[in-house]
Design a protein around this motif. Structure first.
Motif, PDB file in Angstrom:
ATOM      1  N   GLN A   1      10.422   1.918   0.043  1.00 44.72           N
ATOM      2  CA  GLN A   1      10.014   1.057  -1.282  1.00 44.72           C
ATOM      3  C   GLN A   1       8.463   0.801  -1.112  1.00 44.72           C
ATOM      4  OE1 GLN A   1      11.646   1.187  -4.219  1.00 44.72           O
ATOM      5  NE2 GLN A   1      12.799   2.767  -3.243  1.00 44.72           N
ATOM      6  N   PHE A   2       7.685   0.283  -2.349  1.00 44.91           N
ATOM      7  CA  PHE A   2       6.607  -0.442  -2.072  1.00 44.91           C
ATOM      8  C   PHE A   2       7.000  -2.006  -2.464  1.00 44.91           C
ATOM      9  CE2 PHE A   2       5.046   3.917  -2.372  1.00 44.91           C
ATOM     10  CZ  PHE A   2       3.898   3.900  -1.629  1.00 44.91           C
ATOM     11  N   VAL A   3       6.241  -2.651  -1.695  1.00 48.95           N
ATOM     12  CA  VAL A   3       6.513  -4.230  -1.709  1.00 48.95           C
ATOM     13  C   VAL A   3       5.044  -4.888  -1.759  1.00 48.95           C
ATOM     14  CG1 VAL A   3       8.751  -4.187  -0.878  1.00 48.95           C
ATOM     15  CG2 VAL A   3       6.754  -4.506   0.679  1.00 48.95           C
ATOM     16  N   GLY A   4       4.802  -5.934  -2.020  1.00 47.70           N
ATOM     17  CA  GLY A   4       3.580  -6.923  -1.939  1.00 47.70           C
ATOM     18  C   GLY A   4       3.239  -7.061  -0.566  1.00 47.70           C
ATOM     19  N   ILE A   5       2.252  -7.390   0.008  1.00 45.22           N
ATOM     20  CA  ILE A   5       1.741  -7.331   1.476  1.00 45.22           C
ATOM     21  C   ILE A   5       2.607  -8.535   2.115  1.00 45.22           C
ATOM     22  CG2 ILE A   5      -0.365  -6.167   1.880  1.00 45.22           C
ATOM     23  CD1 ILE A   5      -1.923  -8.468   0.616  1.00 45.22           C
TER      24      ILE A   5
ATOM     25  N   LYS B   1      -1.596   5.971  -1.419  1.00 42.37           N
ATOM     26  CA  LYS B   1      -2.727   6.571  -0.929  1.00 42.37           C
ATOM     27  C   LYS B   1      -2.697   6.321   0.403  1.00 42.37           C
ATOM     28  CE  LYS B   1      -6.274   9.127  -2.073  1.00 42.37           C
ATOM     29  NZ  LYS B   1      -6.170  10.380  -2.709  1.00 42.37           N
ATOM     30  N   LYS B   2      -3.504   7.125   1.296  1.00 43.59           N
ATOM     31  CA  LYS B   2      -3.551   6.787   2.711  1.00 43.59           C
ATOM     32  C   LYS B   2      -4.233   5.538   2.757  1.00 43.59           C
ATOM     33  CE  LYS B   2      -3.214  11.531   4.631  1.00 43.59           C
ATOM     34  NZ  LYS B   2      -1.703  11.295   4.702  1.00 43.59           N
ATOM     35  N   CYS B   3      -4.158   4.645   3.822  1.00 40.90           N
ATOM     36  CA  CYS B   3      -4.939   3.476   4.290  1.00 40.90           C
ATOM     37  C   CYS B   3      -6.268   3.533   4.840  1.00 40.90           C
ATOM     38  CB  CYS B   3      -3.917   2.508   5.017  1.00 40.90           C
ATOM     39  SG  CYS B   3      -2.255   2.329   4.270  1.00 40.90           S
ATOM     40  N   ASN B   4      -6.637   4.686   5.279  1.00 43.16           N
ATOM     41  CA  ASN B   4      -7.845   4.603   5.791  1.00 43.16           C
ATOM     42  C   ASN B   4      -9.140   5.144   4.931  1.00 43.16           C
ATOM     43  OD1 ASN B   4      -7.169   7.217   5.406  1.00 43.16           O
ATOM     44  ND2 ASN B   4      -7.495   7.856   7.456  1.00 43.16           N
TER      45      ASN B   4
ATOM     46  N   ASN C   1       3.815   9.605  -4.861  1.00 47.31           N
ATOM     47  CA  ASN C   1       4.218  10.997  -4.501  1.00 47.31           C
ATOM     48  C   ASN C   1       3.995  11.229  -3.050  1.00 47.31           C
ATOM     49  OD1 ASN C   1       1.436  11.460  -4.500  1.00 47.31           O
ATOM     50  ND2 ASN C   1       1.514  13.032  -6.033  1.00 47.31           N
ATOM     51  N   GLY C   2       3.640  10.310  -2.240  1.00 49.07           N
ATOM     52  CA  GLY C   2       3.086  10.475  -0.891  1.00 49.07           C
ATOM     53  C   GLY C   2       4.379  10.922   0.171  1.00 49.07           C
ATOM     54  N   LYS C   3       5.572  10.641  -0.103  1.00 45.84           N
ATOM     55  CA  LYS C   3       6.570  10.986   0.669  1.00 45.84           C
ATOM     56  C   LYS C   3       6.565  10.401   1.956  1.00 45.84           C
ATOM     57  CE  LYS C   3       7.182  15.571  -2.015  1.00 45.84           C
ATOM     58  NZ  LYS C   3       6.063  15.050  -2.743  1.00 45.84           N
ATOM     59  N   GLY C   4       5.992   9.131   1.972  1.00 40.29           N
ATOM     60  CA  GLY C   4       5.980   8.437   3.176  1.00 40.29           C
ATOM     61  C   GLY C   4       4.660   8.676   3.926  1.00 40.29           C
ATOM     62  N   ASN C   5       3.790   9.461   3.437  1.00 38.89           N
ATOM     63  CA  ASN C   5       2.438   9.742   4.122  1.00 38.89           C
ATOM     64  C   ASN C   5       1.392   8.868   3.678  1.00 38.89           C
ATOM     65  OD1 ASN C   5       3.438  11.609   5.976  1.00 38.89           O
ATOM     66  ND2 ASN C   5       3.326  13.202   4.360  1.00 38.89           N
TER      67      ASN C   5
ATOM     68  N   LYS D   1       2.160  -2.492  -0.186  1.00 32.28           N
ATOM     69  CA  LYS D   1       2.134  -1.381   0.785  1.00 32.28           C
ATOM     70  C   LYS D   1       3.736  -1.029   0.775  1.00 32.28           C
ATOM     71  CE  LYS D   1       3.616  -4.508   4.406  1.00 32.28           C
ATOM     72  NZ  LYS D   1       3.181  -5.384   5.345  1.00 32.28           N
ATOM     73  N   GLN D   2       3.986   0.196   1.524  1.00 32.56           N
ATOM     74  CA  GLN D   2       5.089   1.036   1.579  1.00 32.56           C
ATOM     75  C   GLN D   2       6.158   0.226   2.766  1.00 32.56           C
ATOM     76  OE1 GLN D   2       5.395   5.090   2.406  1.00 32.56           O
ATOM     77  NE2 GLN D   2       6.780   5.273   0.948  1.00 32.56           N
ATOM     78  N   CYS D   3       7.201  -0.207   2.378  1.00 31.27           N
ATOM     79  CA  CYS D   3       8.094  -0.560   3.470  1.00 31.27           C
ATOM     80  C   CYS D   3       8.550   0.524   4.608  1.00 31.27           C
ATOM     81  CB  CYS D   3       9.581  -0.986   2.852  1.00 31.27           C
ATOM     82  SG  CYS D   3       9.688  -2.549   2.175  1.00 31.27           S
TER      83      CYS D   3
END
Length: 126
Positions: free
Chosen positions: A75-79, A114-117, A95-99, A68-70
């Protein structure tokens, strides 16, 4: 084992990756893995990534990864919050720019933020 014969389980090193074949959003997928005594699949090397990809290809469905994104750095990290020593981003990703705060695996084993939903295949690791 019977599950291995159904190709729902892949063993790599001391990790076992397994799916229940169900699709869920990120939070629900994570919860089902934790209830089963594991966590969402988080590949730490090419071999683990390939094992998860084999499951994803078999089901022909993208899967959420335990990444997931911090909130702070983007940055992306493990859960667990552990930094990633391995990544296999698809070209021009993330490329989600935080979204897009979650990560899915494509059928070719590459990753996309990707979005989480959305509903993705649940793949756990034990």
């Amino acid at each position: 084992s019977v599950l291995a014969l159904n190709r729902k389980i892949r063993k790599v090193g001391n990790k076992v990756f397994a799916t229940n074949g169900k699709r869920a959003d990120f939070a629900s997928a994570l919860q089902s893995c934790e209830e089963a005594g594991g966590t969402l699949a988080t590949p730490m090397n090419e071999e683990e990534n390939k094992a998860i990809m084999d499951i994803v290809k078999q089901y022909k469905q993208y899967a959420y990864l335990g990444i997931k994104q911090c909130e702070t750095s983007g940055q992306f990290v493990g859960i667990t919050g552990r930094s990633l020593s391995y990544a296999k981003w698809h070209q021009n990703e993330p490329n989600g720019k935080g979204n897009e705060k979650c990560v899915e695996m494509y059928l070719d084993g590459s990753w996309n933020d990707k979005k989480c939903n959305l509903y993705r295949l649940t793949v756990c690791e034990f």
